[in-house]
Design an enzyme around this catalytic site. Structure first.
Site, PDB file in Angstrom:
ATOM      1  N   TRP A 150       0.840  -1.414   0.050  1.00  0.00           N
ATOM      2  CA  TRP A 150       0.001   0.058   0.061  1.00  0.00           C
ATOM      3  C   TRP A 150       0.894   1.340   0.268  1.00  0.00           C
ATOM      4  O   TRP A 150       0.440   2.447  -0.311  1.00  0.00           O
ATOM      5  CB  TRP A 150      -0.883   0.013   1.289  1.00  0.00           C
ATOM      6  CG  TRP A 150      -0.144  -0.368   2.475  1.00  0.00           C
ATOM      7  CD1 TRP A 150      -0.341  -1.467   3.050  1.00  0.00           C
ATOM      8  CD2 TRP A 150       0.374   0.445   3.432  1.00  0.00           C
ATOM      9  NE1 TRP A 150       0.485  -1.479   4.356  1.00  0.00           N
ATOM     10  CE2 TRP A 150       0.929  -0.247   4.327  1.00  0.00           C
ATOM     11  CE3 TRP A 150       1.041   1.703   3.286  1.00  0.00           C
ATOM     12  CZ2 TRP A 150       1.818   0.102   5.598  1.00  0.00           C
ATOM     13  CZ3 TRP A 150       1.782   2.294   4.341  1.00  0.00           C
ATOM     14  CH2 TRP A 150       2.264   1.480   5.282  1.00  0.00           C
ATOM     15  N   LYS A 174      -2.371  -9.474  -6.782  1.00  0.00           N
ATOM     16  CA  LYS A 174      -3.338  -9.144  -5.724  1.00  0.00           C
ATOM     17  C   LYS A 174      -2.695  -7.601  -5.021  1.00  0.00           C
ATOM     18  O   LYS A 174      -1.462  -7.548  -4.700  1.00  0.00           O
ATOM     19  CB  LYS A 174      -3.076 -10.040  -4.326  1.00  0.00           C
ATOM     20  CG  LYS A 174      -4.124  -9.749  -3.411  1.00  0.00           C
ATOM     21  CD  LYS A 174      -3.776 -10.473  -2.108  1.00  0.00           C
ATOM     22  CE  LYS A 174      -3.006  -9.600  -1.143  1.00  0.00           C
ATOM     23  NZ  LYS A 174      -3.387  -8.303  -0.970  1.00  0.00           N
ATOM     24  N   PRO A 176      -3.012  -3.647  -2.881  1.00  0.00           N
ATOM     25  CA  PRO A 176      -3.233  -3.676  -1.394  1.00  0.00           C
ATOM     26  C   PRO A 176      -4.818  -3.339  -1.265  1.00  0.00           C
ATOM     27  O   PRO A 176      -5.221  -2.382  -1.925  1.00  0.00           O
ATOM     28  CB  PRO A 176      -2.369  -2.373  -1.222  1.00  0.00           C
ATOM     29  CG  PRO A 176      -2.142  -1.697  -2.343  1.00  0.00           C
ATOM     30  CD  PRO A 176      -2.347  -2.722  -3.493  1.00  0.00           C
ATOM     31  N   GLU A 177      -5.251  -4.153  -0.479  1.00  0.00           N
ATOM     32  CA  GLU A 177      -6.735  -3.453  -0.224  1.00  0.00           C
ATOM     33  C   GLU A 177      -7.238  -2.426   0.552  1.00  0.00           C
ATOM     34  O   GLU A 177      -8.187  -1.863   0.211  1.00  0.00           O
ATOM     35  CB  GLU A 177      -7.344  -4.956   0.873  1.00  0.00           C
ATOM     36  CG  GLU A 177      -7.543  -6.160   0.202  1.00  0.00           C
ATOM     37  CD  GLU A 177      -6.255  -7.090  -0.074  1.00  0.00           C
ATOM     38  OE1 GLU A 177      -5.316  -6.631   0.468  1.00  0.00           O
ATOM     39  OE2 GLU A 177      -6.481  -7.656  -1.042  1.00  0.00           O
ATOM     40  N   GLY A 227       6.657  -6.301   0.929  1.00  0.00           N
ATOM     41  CA  GLY A 227       5.750  -6.218   2.263  1.00  0.00           C
ATOM     42  C   GLY A 227       6.857  -6.216   3.243  1.00  0.00           C
ATOM     43  O   GLY A 227       8.086  -6.217   3.221  1.00  0.00           O
ATOM     44  N   SER A 228       6.196  -6.852   4.591  1.00  0.00           N
ATOM     45  CA  SER A 228       7.015  -6.948   5.646  1.00  0.00           C
ATOM     46  C   SER A 228       7.715  -8.171   5.400  1.00  0.00           C
ATOM     47  O   SER A 228       7.536  -9.145   4.720  1.00  0.00           O
ATOM     48  CB  SER A 228       5.827  -6.871   6.840  1.00  0.00           C
ATOM     49  OG  SER A 228       5.182  -7.901   6.763  1.00  0.00           O
ATOM     50  N   GLU A 249      10.822  -8.330  -1.916  1.00  0.00           N
ATOM     51  CA  GLU A 249      11.400  -7.015  -1.577  1.00  0.00           C
ATOM     52  C   GLU A 249      10.772  -6.936  -0.261  1.00  0.00           C
ATOM     53  O   GLU A 249       9.652  -6.297  -0.112  1.00  0.00           O
ATOM     54  CB  GLU A 249      10.970  -6.027  -2.668  1.00  0.00           C
ATOM     55  CG  GLU A 249      11.949  -4.775  -2.887  1.00  0.00           C
ATOM     56  CD  GLU A 249      11.655  -3.874  -2.071  1.00  0.00           C
ATOM     57  OE1 GLU A 249      12.121  -3.832  -0.942  1.00  0.00           O
ATOM     58  OE2 GLU A 249      10.631  -3.031  -2.313  1.00  0.00           O
ATOM     59  N   LEU A 250      11.690  -6.973   0.618  1.00  0.00           N
ATOM     60  CA  LEU A 250      10.872  -6.699   2.233  1.00  0.00           C
ATOM     61  C   LEU A 250      11.405  -5.652   3.012  1.00  0.00           C
ATOM     62  O   LEU A 250      11.974  -4.684   2.371  1.00  0.00           O
ATOM     63  CB  LEU A 250      11.441  -8.132   2.978  1.00  0.00           C
ATOM     64  CG  LEU A 250      10.832  -9.449   2.164  1.00  0.00           C
ATOM     65  CD1 LEU A 250      11.407 -10.472   2.768  1.00  0.00           C
ATOM     66  CD2 LEU A 250       9.351  -9.248   1.812  1.00  0.00           C
ATOM     67  N   GLU A 380      12.170  -1.795  12.325  1.00  0.00           N
ATOM     68  CA  GLU A 380      11.883  -0.924  11.256  1.00  0.00           C
ATOM     69  C   GLU A 380      10.573   0.053  11.607  1.00  0.00           C
ATOM     70  O   GLU A 380       9.548  -0.522  11.971  1.00  0.00           O
ATOM     71  CB  GLU A 380      11.317  -1.593  10.040  1.00  0.00           C
ATOM     72  CG  GLU A 380      11.010  -0.709   8.929  1.00  0.00           C
ATOM     73  CD  GLU A 380      10.514  -1.387   7.607  1.00  0.00           C
ATOM     74  OE1 GLU A 380       9.867  -2.442   7.735  1.00  0.00           O
ATOM     75  OE2 GLU A 380      10.845  -0.928   6.693  1.00  0.00           O
ATOM     76  N   GLU A 457      14.473  -5.666  -8.714  1.00  0.00           N
ATOM     77  CA  GLU A 457      13.369  -5.202  -9.593  1.00  0.00           C
ATOM     78  C   GLU A 457      14.334  -4.063 -10.383  1.00  0.00           C
ATOM     79  O   GLU A 457      15.011  -3.289  -9.523  1.00  0.00           O
ATOM     80  CB  GLU A 457      12.153  -4.984  -8.735  1.00  0.00           C
ATOM     81  CG  GLU A 457      11.574  -6.037  -8.130  1.00  0.00           C
ATOM     82  CD  GLU A 457      10.090  -5.518  -7.608  1.00  0.00           C
ATOM     83  OE1 GLU A 457      10.026  -4.411  -7.097  1.00  0.00           O
ATOM     84  OE2 GLU A 457       9.180  -6.222  -7.734  1.00  0.00           O
TER      85      GLU A 457
END
Ligand code: NAD
Length: 475
Positions: A150, A174, A176-177, A227-228, A249-250, A380, A457
């Site tokens: 997100w 998918k 981010p909601e 994400g995390s 990619e965290l 973080e 990426e």
């Protein structure tokens, strides 16, 4: 008016009239601005089948044709950027100017992939016997599944979509909601540019259920997640159990090393601005500030002042420099980190709390007098909280910078070439920025080491995760 939300399967926008799904909230006001339709198992199977059906035709499409389509999307991105950016500010909270930069920069990412996909070369290996021909070719891996976050809802998704599709893969994404408008806009852009049905599919719903369904589906050959770290590790374990390739990619906890010989005022001003980009919710945000003792008081003053002077507000207001946090979870996380620091004897130099009134605002915060085991030095923050601590020697600061399991971005400020060279070599990080911030452009590989992930990426490496190597020998 906020964007009409939908999922996108096999070339069709679906679910837009459904009452089910999740609420989308404007983080600047806390008000509901939309409803997002969620998919169930049947729709996921439809998306997988569509991507599987589309793959043979798409992989045979010439790189030039794929390139032309991506260029068409890039042109549409430039045309539609103001509207897309406005919706990102509404559902993610960042200032409109930042959202606009995010969207517009993606036109270049699309063009980069459009160019690079025409250069996916193989090679000829000289044989040991005459008459033998040995070829190495690189082929698209197949149907891919991607999970985008997100914080940069447009840019993070575009990187995955552009790389997969340019390589000749098909994709189920998918998004981010909580901040979905950017990914719905992406579906519209690729649809309108003329990508064949099934090449790109967009789904929403329960993240854990969707990722399990997609990763375990035999047709899906590769996953990409941003994400995390904890979620990345869960997905990586599942992907490993099913022998699926992955790009991860965290999170990070980027050390900043400010040496006494640096231009301290310039460093403090630059770092405060960069730290508060997207309210600190950036995986490469500078987050642990180590300042050489002789320069520490001056840096702390200048940095805290620049942080304190930052104007908070609704991202749609013209003079806003920092918007709200994207969701109430981040506000609670900031409060807990500050409380832990203060409980251990830390000092709040500026900020330290949430802003009264509506929305998910937290004041730009500088903490000091912290031991290395304070939570803020270990975890973080993903928000506008910055710990600043002194150091004495180069060896010491390198040891402290490398002590955490993360290895994403890092920052160094020094006027000494020797220091810069030694520290750049010594930092355990995927990216080292010396005296400026240079990550992000399409031609630069972006990624981390250690717990911060695997694979990159962008850059010339961008297709590595989406291609497999095949050896052909004939006589
Ligand atoms: P979270 O760990 O719950 O979720 C992180 C992201 O993963 C979200 O986009 C979420 O939708 C997705 N997710 C969660 N569970 C999933 C699953 N089982 N399968 C697939 N996707 C799943 O945390 P959060 O509160 O949403 O975000 C805060 C943390 O996330 C931050 O501390 C930060 O480390 C991390 N984060 C990192 C990035 C990045 O760019 N690396 C981006 C966004 C969030």
């Amino acid at each position: 008016m906020y964007r009409k939300l939908a999922f996108y399967i096999d070339g069709e926008f679906l679910g837009g009239d459904a009452g089910s799904g999740g609420e989308v909230v404007n983080p600047a006001t806390g008000q509901v601005i939309g409803r997002l339709p969620h998919v169930g198992a049947a729709e996921l199977d439809r998306a997988i089948a569509a991507a599987e059906r589309a793959f043979p035709g798409w992989r045979r499409t010439s790189p030039l044709a794929r390139s032309d389509l991506l260029r068409r999307v890039a042109a549409l991105v430039r045309e539609r950027a103001p509207r897309v950016a406005r919706d990102i500010t509404l559902d993610e909270g960042k200032p409109l100017a930042e959202a606009l930069v995010e969207v517009e920069s993606c036109a270049e990412h699309l063009e980069w992939h459009a160019e690079e996909c025409r250069r996916i070369y193989g090679r000829v290996i000289p044989p040991r016997q005459s008459g033998v021909r040995q070829l190495v070719v690189r082929e698209p891996i197949g149907v891919c599944a991607a999970f985008s976050p997100w914080n940069f809802p447009f840019a993070q998704a575009i990187r995955k979509v552009a790389a997969a599709l340019a390589a000749g893969c098909t994709l189920i994404l998918k998004g981010p909601e909580e901040s979905p408008s950017a990914v719905v806009a992406i579906a519209e852009l690729f649809h309108d540019a003329g990508f064949p049905p099934g090449v790109l599919n967009i789904v929403w719903g329960d993240p854990a259920a969707i990722s399990r369904h997609l990763i375990t589906a035999p047709a899906v050959r590769k996953i990409s997640f941003t994400g995390s770290v904890p979620v990345g590790k869960q997905l990586a374990a599942l992907a490993g159990a099913h022998m699926k390739r992955m790009t991860m990619e965290l999170g990070g906890h980027s050390p900043v090393l400010v040496f006494a010989d640096a231009d301290i005022d310039r460093a403090a001003a630059m770092l405060a601005r960069f730290k508060l980009r997207n309210a600190g919710q950036v995986c490469v945000s500078p987050t642990r500030f180590y300042v050489q003792r002789a320069a520490y008081p001056r840096f702390l003053d200048a940095f805290a002042q620049a942080m304190a002077e930052t104007r908070l507000g609704d991202g749609l207001e013209e003079n806003t420099q920092m918007g709200p946090l994207a969701n109430p979870r981040r506000v609670a996380a900031m409060a807990a980190l500050v409380e832990d620091a203060v409980g251990r004897g830390g000092r709040i130099v500026t900020g330290g709390g949430r802003r009264d009134g509506q929305g998910f605002f937290f004041a730009p915060t500088v903490l000091t007098d912290l031991a290395d085991d304070a939570r803020i030095m270990q975890e973080e923050p993903f928000g506008p909280v910055a710990p600043v601590v002194p150091f004495d020697t180069e060896d010491e600061v390198l040891r402290r910078a490398n002590a955490l399991p993360f290895g994403l971005a890092s920052y160094v400020f020094t006027e000494s070439l020797k220091t810069a060279t030694r520290v750049a070599d010594g930092l355990e990080a995927g990216m080292v920025n010396i005296n400026h911030f240079g990550m992000g452009p399409a031609e630069i590989p972006f990624g981390g080491i250690k717990d911060s992930g695997m694979g990159t990426e962008g850059g010339a490496e961008t297709f590595d995760g989406y291609l497999v190597t095949k050896f052909i020998t004939q006589v």
